[in-house]
Write a protein that holds these residues in place. Structure first.
Motif, PDB file in Angstrom:
ATOM      1  N   LEU A 155       0.859  -1.180   0.000  1.00 16.85           N
ATOM      2  CA  LEU A 155       0.000   0.000   0.000  1.00 16.85           C
ATOM      3  C   LEU A 155       0.897   1.232   0.000  1.00 16.85           C
ATOM      4  CD1 LEU A 155      -2.775   1.467   0.368  1.00 16.85           C
ATOM      5  CD2 LEU A 155      -2.379   1.285   2.838  1.00 16.85           C
ATOM      6  N   GLU A 156       0.661   2.112  -0.955  1.00 23.62           N
ATOM      7  CA  GLU A 156       1.443   3.347  -1.047  1.00 23.62           C
ATOM      8  C   GLU A 156       0.495   4.528  -1.197  1.00 23.62           C
ATOM      9  OE1 GLU A 156       4.156   2.975  -4.301  1.00 23.62           O
ATOM     10  OE2 GLU A 156       5.378   1.418  -3.334  1.00 23.62           O
ATOM     11  N   GLY A 157       1.009   5.724  -0.936  1.00 25.85           N
ATOM     12  CA  GLY A 157       0.232   6.937  -1.140  1.00 25.85           C
ATOM     13  C   GLY A 157      -0.282   7.526   0.154  1.00 25.85           C
ATOM     14  N   THR A 158      -1.149   8.500   0.000  1.00 24.19           N
ATOM     15  CA  THR A 158      -1.711   9.209   1.137  1.00 24.19           C
ATOM     16  C   THR A 158      -3.210   9.383   0.946  1.00 24.19           C
ATOM     17  OG1 THR A 158      -1.256  11.341   0.078  1.00 24.19           O
ATOM     18  CG2 THR A 158       0.425  10.494   1.594  1.00 24.19           C
ATOM     19  N   ARG A 159      -3.857   9.928   1.950  1.00 24.16           N
ATOM     20  CA  ARG A 159      -5.305  10.156   1.940  1.00 24.16           C
ATOM     21  C   ARG A 159      -5.749  10.824   0.645  1.00 24.16           C
ATOM     22  NH1 ARG A 159      -8.950  14.319   3.492  1.00 24.16           N
ATOM     23  NH2 ARG A 159     -10.678  13.624   4.826  1.00 24.16           N
ATOM     24  N   GLY A 160      -6.664  10.179  -0.047  1.00 27.02           N
ATOM     25  CA  GLY A 160      -7.171  10.711  -1.305  1.00 27.02           C
ATOM     26  C   GLY A 160      -6.451  10.190  -2.535  1.00 27.02           C
ATOM     27  N   ALA A 161      -5.299   9.553  -2.347  1.00 30.61           N
ATOM     28  CA  ALA A 161      -4.516   9.068  -3.501  1.00 30.61           C
ATOM     29  C   ALA A 161      -3.662   7.875  -3.092  1.00 30.61           C
ATOM     30  CB  ALA A 161      -3.650  10.186  -4.059  1.00 30.61           C
ATOM     31  N   PHE A 162      -4.307   6.716  -2.970  1.00 31.49           N
ATOM     32  CA  PHE A 162      -3.601   5.489  -2.598  1.00 31.49           C
ATOM     33  C   PHE A 162      -3.398   4.605  -3.820  1.00 31.49           C
ATOM     34  CE2 PHE A 162      -5.628   6.585   1.493  1.00 31.49           C
ATOM     35  CZ  PHE A 162      -4.515   6.529   2.330  1.00 31.49           C
ATOM     36  N   SER A 163      -2.360   3.786  -3.764  1.00 28.54           N
ATOM     37  CA  SER A 163      -2.136   2.739  -4.763  1.00 28.54           C
ATOM     38  C   SER A 163      -1.925   1.426  -4.031  1.00 28.54           C
ATOM     39  CB  SER A 163      -0.911   3.053  -5.622  1.00 28.54           C
ATOM     40  OG  SER A 163      -1.130   4.200  -6.417  1.00 28.54           O
ATOM     41  N   LEU A 164      -2.688   0.399  -4.430  1.00 30.97           N
ATOM     42  CA  LEU A 164      -2.561  -0.933  -3.850  1.00 30.97           C
ATOM     43  C   LEU A 164      -2.034  -1.878  -4.922  1.00 30.97           C
ATOM     44  CD1 LEU A 164      -5.415   0.499  -2.746  1.00 30.97           C
ATOM     45  CD2 LEU A 164      -5.426  -1.560  -1.323  1.00 30.97           C
ATOM     46  N   TYR A 165      -1.060  -2.686  -4.566  1.00 25.74           N
ATOM     47  CA  TYR A 165      -0.411  -3.598  -5.502  1.00 25.74           C
ATOM     48  C   TYR A 165      -0.652  -5.036  -5.042  1.00 25.74           C
ATOM     49  CZ  TYR A 165       2.063   0.701  -6.780  1.00 25.74           C
ATOM     50  OH  TYR A 165       2.364   1.987  -7.169  1.00 25.74           O
ATOM     51  N   THR A 166      -1.187  -5.876  -5.942  1.00 25.36           N
ATOM     52  CA  THR A 166      -1.475  -7.264  -5.577  1.00 25.36           C
ATOM     53  C   THR A 166      -0.369  -8.191  -6.075  1.00 25.36           C
ATOM     54  OG1 THR A 166      -2.647  -8.025  -7.567  1.00 25.36           O
ATOM     55  CG2 THR A 166      -3.898  -6.689  -5.986  1.00 25.36           C
ATOM     56  N   ASP A 167      -0.408  -9.421  -5.588  1.00 22.44           N
ATOM     57  CA  ASP A 167       0.579 -10.419  -5.990  1.00 22.44           C
ATOM     58  C   ASP A 167       0.350 -10.918  -7.410  1.00 22.44           C
ATOM     59  OD1 ASP A 167      -1.774 -11.729  -5.433  1.00 22.44           O
ATOM     60  OD2 ASP A 167      -0.859 -13.371  -4.322  1.00 22.44           O
ATOM     61  N   ARG A 168      -0.745 -10.498  -8.041  1.00 26.86           N
ATOM     62  CA  ARG A 168      -1.009 -10.883  -9.435  1.00 26.86           C
ATOM     63  C   ARG A 168      -0.703  -9.747 -10.395  1.00 26.86           C
ATOM     64  NH1 ARG A 168      -5.249 -14.892  -9.403  1.00 26.86           N
ATOM     65  NH2 ARG A 168      -5.544 -14.524 -11.628  1.00 26.86           N
ATOM     66  N   GLY A 169      -0.094  -8.678  -9.883  1.00 23.98           N
ATOM     67  CA  GLY A 169       0.302  -7.571 -10.745  1.00 23.98           C
ATOM     68  C   GLY A 169      -0.734  -6.494 -10.931  1.00 23.98           C
ATOM     69  N   ALA A 187       0.117  -6.415   8.111  1.00 24.37           N
ATOM     70  CA  ALA A 187       0.796  -6.205   9.391  1.00 24.37           C
ATOM     71  C   ALA A 187       2.000  -5.285   9.262  1.00 24.37           C
ATOM     72  CB  ALA A 187       1.219  -7.548   9.982  1.00 24.37           C
ATOM     73  N   HIS A 188       2.453  -5.072   8.021  1.00 27.91           N
ATOM     74  CA  HIS A 188       3.651  -4.258   7.799  1.00 27.91           C
ATOM     75  C   HIS A 188       3.325  -2.921   7.125  1.00 27.91           C
ATOM     76  CE1 HIS A 188       5.846  -7.842   8.934  1.00 27.91           C
ATOM     77  NE2 HIS A 188       5.195  -8.517   8.001  1.00 27.91           N
ATOM     78  N   TRP A 189       2.064  -2.506   7.196  1.00 31.71           N
ATOM     79  CA  TRP A 189       1.679  -1.228   6.585  1.00 31.71           C
ATOM     80  C   TRP A 189       1.844  -0.056   7.537  1.00 31.71           C
ATOM     81  CZ3 TRP A 189      -3.498  -2.527   3.552  1.00 31.71           C
ATOM     82  CH2 TRP A 189      -3.171  -3.390   2.499  1.00 31.71           C
ATOM     83  N   GLY A 190       2.375  -0.299   8.707  1.00 31.80           N
ATOM     84  CA  GLY A 190       2.635   0.794   9.645  1.00 31.80           C
ATOM     85  C   GLY A 190       1.423   1.272  10.406  1.00 31.80           C
ATOM     86  N   LEU A 191       0.359   0.490  10.442  1.00 24.56           N
ATOM     87  CA  LEU A 191      -0.854   0.879  11.167  1.00 24.56           C
ATOM     88  C   LEU A 191      -0.714   0.513  12.637  1.00 24.56           C
ATOM     89  CD1 LEU A 191      -3.442  -0.534   8.590  1.00 24.56           C
ATOM     90  CD2 LEU A 191      -2.497   1.781   8.685  1.00 24.56           C
ATOM     91  N   HIS A 192      -1.206   1.367  13.512  1.00 30.24           N
ATOM     92  CA  HIS A 192      -1.159   1.064  14.939  1.00 30.24           C
ATOM     93  C   HIS A 192      -2.026  -0.169  15.212  1.00 30.24           C
ATOM     94  CE1 HIS A 192      -0.079   5.504  16.086  1.00 30.24           C
ATOM     95  NE2 HIS A 192       0.857   4.892  15.389  1.00 30.24           N
TER      96      HIS A 192
END
Length: 336
Positions: A89-103, A257-262
């Motif tokens: 998961l990358e980006g910030t509020r309003g503009a995220f990009s999610l990348y899956t294991d299938r490309g 678990a590694h997205w940095g969420l509390h």
């Protein structure tokens, strides 16, 4: 590449209802799940297990609940990316990009994590040669069709809700039911325990306590007997066609678990009023979310889905004021 207002990670009952709530607010969404079908644990593990705490349904099987939720979101034509795991998961509020294991790359204004307990699998008893019996279905960790066990001799191992519920559900279907547990006391709802006591008195279920699984007997994956033993070494062989082992699930949030969420105790901490996580624009609902007073009930997850959708609206539609309306007044937007 896919663009949407809301990326929903997890397509169990709560994720499906989140798609509905987004649709009612005229927000587009996409469902992403690692399983080959929607419905999460309800569909994969307990399709014929009755659920008793869904409003307006005194009892409804898991598969029927999922089918009803699918019909509810049908007007919104929600895309699904199944058999996919969100790796990044990358980006910030309003503009995220999610990348899956299938490309796949999903661009979303907000993210809803409805991953339940994450990826899950059964805790398998350490019995020699169990793999051969798993392959033929003689050893199972969930029941997809009760009728497949009609007339069978079934050994159920475990002391929790699943073991008790399935002992009750198979009474009158299986020819013989042995319920194996290491102690006399079972951990289940009081009403279920009362029904189990009645089934025992009637001879529908035979208690095998205090025993634990020791071994499996049979050839070529065909089960003939389950061996059980006490801590003192006393053993019995129970004639069996099928062993149902209910020792809970091992779960893993995986990359989430590694997205940095509390988090706390492998659950994502959220603000109760919005279900927003420590990362602005990322929300968590259902079993994966935690906050003071949280109840792990599907109906609470449904409520969280509605709160998250309303909190997402100003992110996805900052130029549009949200005027709250009841569904009885506005109907389903996609059908108007």
């Amino acid at each position: 590449m896919m663009q949407t207002d809301v990326a929903i990670v997890g397509a169990g009952p709560v994720g499906l209802f989140a798609a509905f709530e987004c649709g009612m607010l005229k927000l587009t969404s996409v469902l992403i799940d690692s399983l080959p079908e929607t419905g999460g644990q309800c569909a994969a593990l307990y399709p014929e297990k009755p659920i008793y705490d869904i409003p307006a349904h005194p009892s409804i099987d898991g598969a029927d609940l999922v089918a009803a939720l699918e019909r509810q979101i049908a007007p919104f034509a929600v895309p699904r990316l199944l058999e996919r795991r969100v790796e990044r998961l990358e980006g910030t509020r309003g503009a995220f990009s999610l990348y899956t294991d299938r490309g796949d790359v999903v661009q979303a204004r907000a993210v809803v994590i409805a991953a339940g307990a994450g990826a899950f699998g059964p805790n398998r008893p350490p019995l020699a040669g169990i793999e051969a019996f798993e392959q033929t279905g003689a050893v199972q960790y969930f029941v997809r069709r009760r009728e497949a066990l009609r007339g069978a001799s079934v050994v159920i191992a475990g002391g929790g809700d699943s073991a008790v519920d399935w002992a009750l559900a198979l009474a009158g279907i299986a020819e013989r039911i042995y319920l194996v547990h290491r102690r006399e006391k079972f951990r289940a709802a009081p009403e279920s325990l009362a029904r189990l006591a009645t089934a025992r008195e009637r001879g529908s279920v035979e208690f095998v306590v205090p025993y634990q699984l020791r071994g499996l007997h049979g050839e070529a994956g065909v089960l003939e007997a389950v061996e059980v033993a006490t801590l003192e070494g006393e053993s019995r062989r129970l004639k069996a066609d099928t062993l149902l082992a209910f020792f809970g699930l091992s779960t893993d949030l995986g990359p989430i678990a590694h997205w940095g969420l509390h988090s706390a105790m492998h659950h994502i901490q959220v603000t109760p009023s919005t279900c927003e996580t420590s990362c602005a624009g990322v929300f968590a609902i259902g079993d994966v979310a935690t906050y003071p007073g949280k109840l792990k009930l599907i109906l609470q997850g449904f409520s969280e889905a509605a709160m998250a959708a309303h909190a997402i609206h100003p992110i996805a539609r900052p130029e549009t004021a949200l005027h709250f309306e009841y569904s009885t007044s506005k109907g389903v937007p996609a059908l108007q």
